[in-house]
Scaffold this motif. Structure first.
Motif, short mmCIF file in Angstrom:
data_model
loop_
_atom_site.label_atom_id
_atom_site.label_comp_id
_atom_site.label_asym_id
_atom_site.label_seq_id
_atom_site.Cartn_x
_atom_site.Cartn_y
_atom_site.Cartn_z
N GLY A 140 0.69 -1.03 0.04
CA GLY A 140 0.08 -0.08 -0.28
C GLY A 140 0.93 0.98 -0.02
O GLY A 140 2.13 1.22 -0.20
N HIS A 141 0.14 2.41 0.62
CA HIS A 141 1.11 3.47 0.54
C HIS A 141 0.62 4.51 1.80
O HIS A 141 -0.62 4.38 1.95
CB HIS A 141 1.12 4.36 -0.79
N ILE A 142 1.76 5.03 2.33
CA ILE A 142 1.41 6.32 3.40
C ILE A 142 2.26 7.15 2.78
O ILE A 142 3.51 7.03 3.18
CB ILE A 142 1.63 5.70 4.64
N THR A 143 1.71 8.37 2.41
CA THR A 143 2.38 9.35 1.88
C THR A 143 3.22 10.06 3.11
O THR A 143 2.82 10.33 3.95
CB THR A 143 1.62 10.45 1.25
N ASN A 144 4.55 10.48 2.80
CA ASN A 144 5.30 11.22 3.73
C ASN A 144 4.61 12.51 4.04
O ASN A 144 3.98 13.20 3.20
CB ASN A 144 6.63 11.22 3.48
N GLY A 145 5.28 12.82 5.58
CA GLY A 145 4.69 14.35 5.83
C GLY A 145 5.82 14.91 6.64
O GLY A 145 6.80 14.11 7.11
N VAL A 146 6.04 16.44 6.71
CA VAL A 146 6.91 16.95 7.37
C VAL A 146 6.64 17.33 9.06
O VAL A 146 5.36 17.66 8.93
CB VAL A 146 7.49 18.18 6.71
N SER A 172 -3.25 20.07 13.10
CA SER A 172 -2.66 20.67 12.11
C SER A 172 -2.71 19.53 11.11
O SER A 172 -2.97 19.71 9.81
CB SER A 172 -1.10 20.73 12.26
N ALA A 173 -3.63 18.34 11.56
CA ALA A 173 -3.67 17.13 10.32
C ALA A 173 -5.16 17.29 10.20
O ALA A 173 -5.83 16.66 9.50
CB ALA A 173 -3.46 15.75 10.99
N GLU A 174 -6.16 18.41 10.97
CA GLU A 174 -7.49 18.61 10.21
C GLU A 174 -7.56 19.71 9.32
O GLU A 174 -6.96 20.65 9.56
CB GLU A 174 -8.16 18.86 11.50
N ALA A 175 -8.32 19.36 8.25
CA ALA A 175 -8.57 20.22 7.15
C ALA A 175 -9.13 21.42 7.57
O ALA A 175 -8.75 22.60 6.93
CB ALA A 175 -9.14 19.57 6.01
N ARG A 176 -10.29 21.64 8.57
CA ARG A 176 -10.87 22.70 8.98
C ARG A 176 -10.07 23.77 9.54
O ARG A 176 -10.12 24.92 9.44
CB ARG A 176 -11.92 22.34 9.77
N ILE A 177 -8.86 23.37 10.00
CA ILE A 177 -7.89 24.27 10.60
C ILE A 177 -7.35 25.28 9.86
O ILE A 177 -7.37 26.54 10.18
CB ILE A 177 -6.96 23.53 11.49
N TRP A 178 -6.96 24.79 8.89
CA TRP A 178 -6.44 25.47 7.67
C TRP A 178 -7.28 26.35 6.86
O TRP A 178 -6.93 27.52 6.16
CB TRP A 178 -5.61 24.63 6.83
N PHE A 429 -0.18 17.07 4.47
CA PHE A 429 1.42 16.69 4.12
C PHE A 429 2.15 17.00 5.33
O PHE A 429 3.20 17.70 5.30
CB PHE A 429 1.95 17.10 2.75
N ASN A 430 1.95 16.72 6.33
CA ASN A 430 2.60 16.94 7.81
C ASN A 430 2.62 15.84 8.56
O ASN A 430 1.87 14.78 8.38
CB ASN A 430 1.96 18.01 8.39
N ALA A 431 3.39 15.80 9.26
CA ALA A 431 3.95 14.42 9.99
C ALA A 431 2.84 13.88 11.07
O ALA A 431 2.72 12.65 11.46
CB ALA A 431 5.06 14.46 10.79
N ASP A 432 1.84 14.98 11.39
CA ASP A 432 0.78 14.42 12.47
C ASP A 432 -0.22 13.60 11.84
O ASP A 432 -0.40 12.45 11.94
CB ASP A 432 0.07 15.49 12.94
N ARG A 433 -0.45 14.00 10.53
CA ARG A 433 -1.11 12.92 9.64
C ARG A 433 -0.62 12.00 9.28
O ARG A 433 -1.29 10.64 9.12
CB ARG A 433 -1.61 13.81 8.40
N MET A 434 0.65 11.88 8.83
CA MET A 434 1.43 10.61 8.74
C MET A 434 1.66 9.83 9.73
O MET A 434 1.17 8.46 9.55
CB MET A 434 3.13 10.80 8.21
N VAL A 435 1.62 10.14 11.06
CA VAL A 435 1.61 9.43 12.08
C VAL A 435 0.37 8.69 12.47
O VAL A 435 0.14 7.40 12.79
CB VAL A 435 2.23 10.13 13.40
N MET A 436 -0.64 9.40 12.32
CA MET A 436 -2.03 8.95 12.58
C MET A 436 -2.22 7.79 11.62
O MET A 436 -2.80 6.73 11.90
CB MET A 436 -3.00 10.08 12.35
N LYS A 441 -3.33 2.27 10.12
CA LYS A 441 -3.33 1.35 9.35
C LYS A 441 -2.13 0.31 9.46
O LYS A 441 -2.36 -0.69 8.84
CB LYS A 441 -2.99 2.14 7.96
N CYS A 442 -1.27 0.73 10.38
CA CYS A 442 -0.11 -0.43 10.32
C CYS A 442 -0.05 -0.76 11.94
O CYS A 442 -0.09 -2.05 12.06
CB CYS A 442 1.12 0.18 10.15
N TYR A 443 0.05 -0.02 12.83
CA TYR A 443 0.63 -0.23 14.16
C TYR A 443 -0.35 -1.00 15.01
O TYR A 443 -0.20 -1.99 15.59
CB TYR A 443 0.82 1.05 14.84
N VAL A 444 -1.63 -0.34 14.93
CA VAL A 444 -2.65 -1.15 15.54
C VAL A 444 -3.12 -2.32 15.23
O VAL A 444 -3.15 -3.41 15.89
CB VAL A 444 -3.82 -0.16 15.89
#
Length: 458
Positions: A140-146, A172-178, A429-436, A441-444
């Motif tokens: 699959g894929h999980i796109t990187n974020g910073v 910061s990983a929530e679209a509404r915030i931006w 494309f930030n690390a918060d979204r990536m870690v979630m 999708k993987c760790y849990v």
């Protein structure tokens, strides 16, 4: 390699050896043999592949593997051929070396690439391991974020605090915030950007003067370098490894057009470059030298600066201050790329080949695309097409929009793109979204021993 309690997260490189140690530990704890321990450990293993470039997938001959893994192999109860086959795309082929990536994919229950396009490329690359049709290869894929706090300029952070809310970084990983970026006054956003741009230019000048001092250049040359680059000119930045596939010199494809572009008295363009080549990458070093020599060409001397000793500090100044971030790898070799994501946070616009993260980020109104994503089997034809597309986009889209100003001197169309870029890409494309994504999708699933859409490749 990352480790979560009960989960092993592996990638290319030597981390595949860690899973062999984990299998040995399971054998000793449970009193089982190798074949019984492997499925138990595999359920807890995640493998992330980071590149389609062959140099990123280490391969070693059997003598070298035995020299370093012989004792571990014996404790696992494996023959030399059995261990070698775990790292071969074609088990039984004794002429094939041991590949770390193959080992990782064989022992991982879940595997992922680092962007959507890279997922497609990876499934094509490794379809032979699964024996399944390409579209069913379970990578699959999980796109990187910073990491936002590491790359966001203080000036932009304060602007976000005022308009997105003091707690915006926790969401910061929530679209509404931006969405609040659309309410920012155009003048305030532009002035914030210009202050960062001036900060970048002052940094580049200081570094250029320091480089000249080390070279023992004349005092006249040092003075000249202290005045290069104009805060009023469109500033394009490029800073990364000088691997040849990243094509740092693509902008040099047509020197006459480039000279006309940078020396246009009404709409000038200037470039700042930084980066390093691997010590053993002779072609990469030649590209770097080619770029650095532009500073000594009278046509480009004040509009083309190469900053030596590339590091995080140099990178931070670049991504915070450029107007445009240039990214032109040879598609599809850029697995993800993250430098352009750092630029997004600071209000810069991307000018990029549709590769890596930009292939899924670009929507036609949040930056600029080089080409349409087409490739060619002939590398020279491929590069020629991309070079022509790069010049066309600069001439027809980027430069006119940047210099289109209203009566207040503001580039309203450009600022509109800045706002859309921040609003549509900042949360994705930030690390918060990536870690979630990795967690859900993987760790849990791995920690719970449940299946997911990235199930065993074998």
């Amino acid at each position: 390699m990352g480790i979560t309690p009960g989960v092993l997260h592996l990638n290319e490189g030597h981390s595949g050896f860690v899973v062999l140690e984990a299998i040995l530990n399971r054998m000793q704890e449970e009193g089982v043999n190798f074949d019984a321990a492997v499925p138990d450990v595999s359920r807890e293993v995640i493998f992330t592949t980071h590149t389609p470039v062959p140099a990123g997938h280490d391969r070693f001959n059997s003598d070298l593997i035995e020299e370093h893994l012989g004792p571990l192999r014996e404790r696992l109860g494996l023959s030399r051929d059995r261990l070698m086959d775990m790292g071969r795309e074609n088990p039984g082929n004794k002429d094939e070396d041991f590949c770390m990536t193959v080992l990782g994919l064989r022992v991982a229950r879940r595997a992922n690439a680092v962007s959507a396009l890279h997922g497609e490329v990876s499934r094509a690359m490794w379809k032979g391991l699964s024996g399944k049709p390409e579209d069913r290869v379970p990578i699959g894929h999980i796109t990187n974020g910073v990491h936002v706090p590491s790359w966001l300029a203080p000036q932009m952070s304060r602007l976000y605090d005022r308009h997105l809310g003091a707690a915006w970084q926790q969401h910061s990983a929530e679209a509404r915030i931006w969405e609040g970026i659309e309410n920012v006054d155009d003048g305030e956003l532009w002035e914030t950007h210009l202050s960062l741009k001036l900060q970048l230019l002052e940094f580049v000048r200081a570094r250029a003067m320091k480089q000249a001092e080390i070279r023992d250049d004349s005092s006249e040359e040092r003075t000249r370098l202290g005045n290069v680059l104009s805060p009023d000119a469109l500033t394009i930045g490029f800073a990364r490894r000088f691997a040849t596939y990243k094509r740092a010199n693509l902008i040099l494809a047509d020197i006459e057009k480039l000279a006309s572009m940078v020396n246009d008295p009404k709409r000038p363009v200037q470039f700042v470059f930084a980066g390093k080549a691997h010590p053993l990458d002779e072609p990469g070093k030649k590209v770097l030298q080619q770029i650095a020599q532009m500073m000594r060409d009278s046509q480009f001397a004040d509009k083309f600066v190469f900053v030596e000793d590339y590091d995080i500090n140099v990178g931070r100044h670049f991504v915070q201050g450029v107007d445009v971030w240039l990214n032109n790898p040879r598609r599809p070799l850029e697995a993800s790329g993250t430098s352009g994501q750092k630029v997004v946070l600071n209000g810069g616009l991307n000018l990029s080949v549709l590769d890596g993260w930009w292939a899924e980020a670009y929507d036609g109104r949040n930056g600029f695309a080089i080409g349409t994503g087409r490739t060619h089997s002939n590398m020279n034809v491929h590069d020629t097409r991309d070079g022509e597309d790069l010049y066309r986009v600069l001439r027809e889209e980027v430069i006119p929009l940047y210099y289109q100003r209203d009566r207040d001197g503001l580039p309203r169309g450009w600022i509109k793109l800045m706002k859309r870029t921040i609003r549509t890409l900042g949360w994705r494309f930030n690390a918060d979204r990536m870690v979630m994504d990795y967690t859900l999708k993987c760790y849990v699933p791995a920690a719970g021993g449940t299946s997911s859409d990235m199930s065993a490749i074998l």
